[in-house]
Design a protein around this motif. Structure first.
Motif, PDB file in Angstrom:
ATOM      1  N   PRO A 146       7.342   2.373   6.978  1.00 17.47           N
ATOM      2  CA  PRO A 146       8.701   2.404   7.522  1.00 17.47           C
ATOM      3  C   PRO A 146       9.769   2.770   6.480  1.00 17.47           C
ATOM      4  O   PRO A 146      10.795   3.341   6.824  1.00 17.47           O
ATOM      5  CB  PRO A 146       8.913   0.977   8.030  1.00 17.47           C
ATOM      6  N   ASN A 147       9.490   2.494   5.203  1.00 14.61           N
ATOM      7  CA  ASN A 147      10.453   2.805   4.147  1.00 14.61           C
ATOM      8  C   ASN A 147      10.327   4.249   3.656  1.00 14.61           C
ATOM      9  O   ASN A 147      10.995   4.640   2.707  1.00 14.61           O
ATOM     10  CB  ASN A 147      10.306   1.833   2.980  1.00 14.61           C
ATOM     11  N   GLY A 148       9.469   5.050   4.290  1.00 13.13           N
ATOM     12  CA  GLY A 148       9.305   6.449   3.933  1.00 13.13           C
ATOM     13  C   GLY A 148       8.228   6.717   2.902  1.00 13.13           C
ATOM     14  O   GLY A 148       7.903   7.863   2.631  1.00 13.13           O
ATOM     15  N   LYS A 149       7.655   5.679   2.313  1.00 13.67           N
ATOM     16  CA  LYS A 149       6.578   5.860   1.338  1.00 13.67           C
ATOM     17  C   LYS A 149       5.272   6.152   2.061  1.00 13.67           C
ATOM     18  O   LYS A 149       5.111   5.829   3.234  1.00 13.67           O
ATOM     19  CB  LYS A 149       6.434   4.624   0.458  1.00 13.67           C
ATOM     20  N   ILE A 150       4.348   6.767   1.344  1.00  9.75           N
ATOM     21  CA  ILE A 150       3.042   7.097   1.899  1.00  9.75           C
ATOM     22  C   ILE A 150       2.001   6.134   1.331  1.00  9.75           C
ATOM     23  O   ILE A 150       1.918   5.950   0.122  1.00  9.75           O
ATOM     24  CB  ILE A 150       2.640   8.546   1.554  1.00  9.75           C
ATOM     25  N   ALA A 151       1.209   5.528   2.200  1.00  8.99           N
ATOM     26  CA  ALA A 151       0.121   4.643   1.790  1.00  8.99           C
ATOM     27  C   ALA A 151      -1.195   5.397   1.972  1.00  8.99           C
ATOM     28  O   ALA A 151      -1.434   6.002   3.014  1.00  8.99           O
ATOM     29  CB  ALA A 151       0.119   3.370   2.623  1.00  8.99           C
ATOM     30  N   ILE A 152      -2.027   5.375   0.933  1.00  2.25           N
ATOM     31  CA  ILE A 152      -3.330   6.045   0.974  1.00  2.25           C
ATOM     32  C   ILE A 152      -4.399   5.006   0.690  1.00  2.25           C
ATOM     33  O   ILE A 152      -4.336   4.299  -0.305  1.00  2.25           O
ATOM     34  CB  ILE A 152      -3.410   7.179  -0.065  1.00  2.25           C
ATOM     35  N   GLU A 153      -5.378   4.934   1.574  1.00  5.48           N
ATOM     36  CA  GLU A 153      -6.495   4.002   1.389  1.00  5.48           C
ATOM     37  C   GLU A 153      -7.710   4.793   0.922  1.00  5.48           C
ATOM     38  O   GLU A 153      -8.071   5.803   1.517  1.00  5.48           O
ATOM     39  CB  GLU A 153      -6.810   3.306   2.705  1.00  5.48           C
ATOM     40  N   PHE A 154      -8.313   4.330  -0.184  1.00  2.00           N
ATOM     41  CA  PHE A 154      -9.469   4.991  -0.776  1.00  2.00           C
ATOM     42  C   PHE A 154     -10.710   4.127  -0.644  1.00  2.00           C
ATOM     43  O   PHE A 154     -10.635   2.908  -0.619  1.00  2.00           O
ATOM     44  CB  PHE A 154      -9.255   5.218  -2.282  1.00  2.00           C
TER      45      PHE A 154
END
Length: 55
Positions: A26-34
């Protein structure tokens, strides 16, 4: 995956990883799960621990 702050630094960390999820927060950041494959665990274990300490 190459993790490095400066492309010319010899201290770059290389990882073999599979991206399992990418989502915009929601804050515009991108979350990436590895996912780090078990067959590379012995070679990558120390670098993964260092990465987690930095993050």
């Amino acid at each position: 995956m190459l993790l490095n702050q400066d492309g010319d630094q010899p201290s770059a960390s290389y990882f073999v990883a599979k991206i399992t999820a990418v989502e915009e927060q929601p804050n515009g950041k991108i979350a990436i799960e590895f996912h780090f494959p078990e067959k590379f665990k012995q070679r990558q274990d120390t670098k993964i621990k260092q990465l987690l300490q930095i993050l």
